[in-house]
Design a protein around this motif. Structure first.
Motif, PDB file in Angstrom:
ATOM      1  N   UNK A  26       0.818 -37.700  10.830  1.00 56.52           N
ATOM      2  CA  UNK A  26       1.306 -36.328  10.921  1.00 56.52           C
ATOM      3  C   UNK A  26       0.204 -35.289  10.689  1.00 56.52           C
ATOM      4  N   UNK A  27      -0.746 -35.614   9.815  1.00 61.18           N
ATOM      5  CA  UNK A  27      -1.816 -34.662   9.505  1.00 61.18           C
ATOM      6  C   UNK A  27      -3.035 -35.443   8.997  1.00 61.18           C
ATOM      7  N   UNK A  80      -1.818 -37.551   5.748  1.00 64.27           N
ATOM      8  CA  UNK A  80      -1.373 -38.937   5.613  1.00 64.27           C
ATOM      9  C   UNK A  80      -2.335 -39.917   6.287  1.00 64.27           C
ATOM     10  N   UNK A  81      -3.509 -39.434   6.669  1.00 66.16           N
ATOM     11  CA  UNK A  81      -4.525 -40.283   7.310  1.00 66.16           C
ATOM     12  C   UNK A  81      -5.880 -39.643   7.037  1.00 66.16           C
ATOM     13  N   UNK A  82      -6.893 -40.471   6.829  1.00 66.84           N
ATOM     14  CA  UNK A  82      -8.246 -39.960   6.545  1.00 66.84           C
ATOM     15  C   UNK A  82      -9.215 -40.454   7.611  1.00 66.84           C
ATOM     16  N   UNK A  83     -10.040 -39.543   8.090  1.00 63.67           N
ATOM     17  CA  UNK A  83     -11.129 -39.908   9.002  1.00 63.67           C
ATOM     18  C   UNK A  83     -12.424 -39.362   8.417  1.00 63.67           C
ATOM     19  N   UNK A  89     -22.710 -40.223   2.575  1.00 68.05           N
ATOM     20  CA  UNK A  89     -22.054 -39.301   1.645  1.00 68.05           C
ATOM     21  C   UNK A  89     -20.641 -38.956   2.108  1.00 68.05           C
ATOM     22  N   UNK A  90     -20.486 -38.632   3.389  1.00 72.84           N
ATOM     23  CA  UNK A  90     -19.161 -38.307   3.923  1.00 72.84           C
ATOM     24  C   UNK A  90     -18.224 -39.500   3.803  1.00 72.84           C
ATOM     25  N   UNK A  91     -18.734 -40.679   4.147  1.00 66.64           N
ATOM     26  CA  UNK A  91     -17.890 -41.877   4.098  1.00 66.64           C
ATOM     27  C   UNK A  91     -17.538 -42.228   2.660  1.00 66.64           C
ATOM     28  N   UNK A  92     -18.487 -42.061   1.732  1.00 65.50           N
ATOM     29  CA  UNK A  92     -18.204 -42.367   0.325  1.00 65.50           C
ATOM     30  C   UNK A  92     -17.122 -41.448  -0.242  1.00 65.50           C
ATOM     31  N   UNK A  93     -17.178 -40.164   0.101  1.00 61.14           N
ATOM     32  CA  UNK A  93     -16.145 -39.238  -0.365  1.00 61.14           C
ATOM     33  C   UNK A  93     -14.784 -39.632   0.212  1.00 61.14           C
ATOM     34  N   UNK A  94     -14.755 -39.947   1.490  1.00 66.40           N
ATOM     35  CA  UNK A  94     -13.502 -40.355   2.123  1.00 66.40           C
ATOM     36  C   UNK A  94     -12.932 -41.614   1.468  1.00 66.40           C
ATOM     37  N   UNK A 119      -2.758 -45.808   2.339  1.00 69.27           N
ATOM     38  CA  UNK A 119      -3.429 -44.754   3.109  1.00 69.27           C
ATOM     39  C   UNK A 119      -4.481 -45.394   4.018  1.00 69.27           C
ATOM     40  N   UNK A 120      -4.474 -44.998   5.273  1.00 64.87           N
ATOM     41  CA  UNK A 120      -5.420 -45.570   6.239  1.00 64.87           C
ATOM     42  C   UNK A 120      -6.665 -44.687   6.351  1.00 64.87           C
TER      43      UNK A 120
END
Length: 373
Positions: A26-27, A80-83, A89-94, A119-120
């Protein structure tokens, strides 16, 4: 290791569409660096029917506070989804957002008991270095001190490997990230936690790096594609074997002198490597000194070298060729600051015993010219 879906198809936008649909998304929380605007995937997000909430307020050595802000944004925006699109650094925060998003915000996330969630997370690396897209590890800084987060549940569910993202990288960044992957692969092989699977990943990563580094620096499609896969394999090896002394020594160099992690760790690795080769009698790997000697020979073979000593020489020659020098320090007192920064307990998977005196000698060797010139 948690099963991942790795997508190398050049028409990966269709794959993302399918993934988002399958998960009834959804977001999206998009964790990204500023370089995203230069990439073709930016247009995809701009025209996506699903709302995308962007988070890019972080530094190359991301802080705990940035993680807290990203989690707050994820929850308040009802994502409800993380990319993640970016470097380590970006991937570690995610990965930290995925790990902590459903935990109480009133407590310090680093001290809470981890409860896995559904959470995906989809990760798309834009550098060929950390291999963070395939590891359970994330590095953040709390009150200026490095914190390692390592949980199987934060490994991304989906990975996109698109070599075109490497075309716009500055040459220095390409050098630093290649060295990061190279060091991870080498350390993964000599680590006391290594096994046949990690050796296979690391060995293939080393062969790829040695074969394709020139094409990678010349920014060819084949070179970029190969290096992205090499970094991914090094990440898989690291996920099993963990890093050793060169990484433990590198963190303060990176933060104190503002140089990339790959550059910092590559300054440390050959000094420790050569020391271990000549101190096999101090082996603490339960598999014994004979095993360790064969490990150093194996690394040399992967690099196409005749002996362990030759392999170290080749690595140092590469550092010279790439002009990756030690930063300038102002006083010998800096050496003591660096020595005190090393957590000696984190050296337990380094196969040769070493003490504070050894660490001091390594730093002195690294910075000798800048101290006495």
């Amino acid at each position: 290791m948690k099963k991942q879906i790795i997508i190398k198809d050049k028409n990966y936008f269709e794959s993302i569409d399918e993934i988002l649909k399958e998960n009834n998304t959804k977001r999206i929380l998009l964790v990204c660096g500023n370089s995203l605007e230069k990439l073709k995937i930016n247009d995809y997000f701009e025209n996506l029917d699903i709302p995308v909430v962007r988070f890019s307020d972080f530094t190359p050595n991301p802080s705990y506070n940035s993680v807290v802000e990203a989690i707050h944004l994820y929850n308040i925006a009802k994502c409800d989804f993380i990319i993640a699109v970016g470097g380590g650094s970006a991937i570690d925060i995610a990965k930290c957002v995925k790990l902590y998003a459903e935990m109480p915000a009133s407590e310090n996330y680093l001290s809470e008991i981890i409860v896995p969630n559904n959470i995906k997370l989809l990760a798309m690396p834009t550098t060929a270095g950390t291999g963070s897209e395939s590891t359970k590890n994330a590095v953040i800084y709390y009150n200026g001190k490095k914190q390692s987060v390592a949980y199987e549940s934060c490994i991304p569910d989906y990975v996109i490997l698109d070599s075109t993202v490497l075309q716009s990288l500055p040459l220095y960044q390409k050098k630093a990230t290649l060295l990061d992957a190279f060091c991870q692969a080498i350390e993964s092989i000599w680590s006391t936690d290594s096994n046949d699977e990690s050796d296979e990943y690391a060995g293939e990563a080393i062969r790829i790096i040695m074969k394709h580094k020139d094409n990678y620096f010349n920014n060819t499609e084949s070179g970029n594609e190969a290096m992205l896969m090499g970094a991914n394999l090094a990440g898989r090896a690291l996920n099993i074997a963990r890093t050793t002394a060169p990484h433990a020594m590198s963190y303060k160099i990176s933060t104190r002198y503002a140089i990339p992690h790959g550059h910092a760790v590559a300054l440390c690795l050959p000094k420790i490597w050569r020391y271990m080769i000549y101190n096999l009698h101090k082996c603490i790997d339960p598999r014994g000194s004979g095993h360790l000697e064969s490990v150093f020979i194996k690394i040399a073979e992967y690099m196409g070298c005749q002996s362990a000593e030759d392999a170290v020489d080749v690595f140092e020659e590469l550092m010279t060729e790439l002009d990756m020098k030690a930063p300038t320090i102002k006083a010998e007192s800096d050496i003591e600051i660096l020595v005190k920064s090393v957590d000696m307990k984190r050296l337990n998977n380094t196969p040769v015993s070493m003490d504070e005196k050894n660490i001091r000698n390594f730093y002195t060797q690294i910075f000798k010219k800048s101290i006495y010139s």
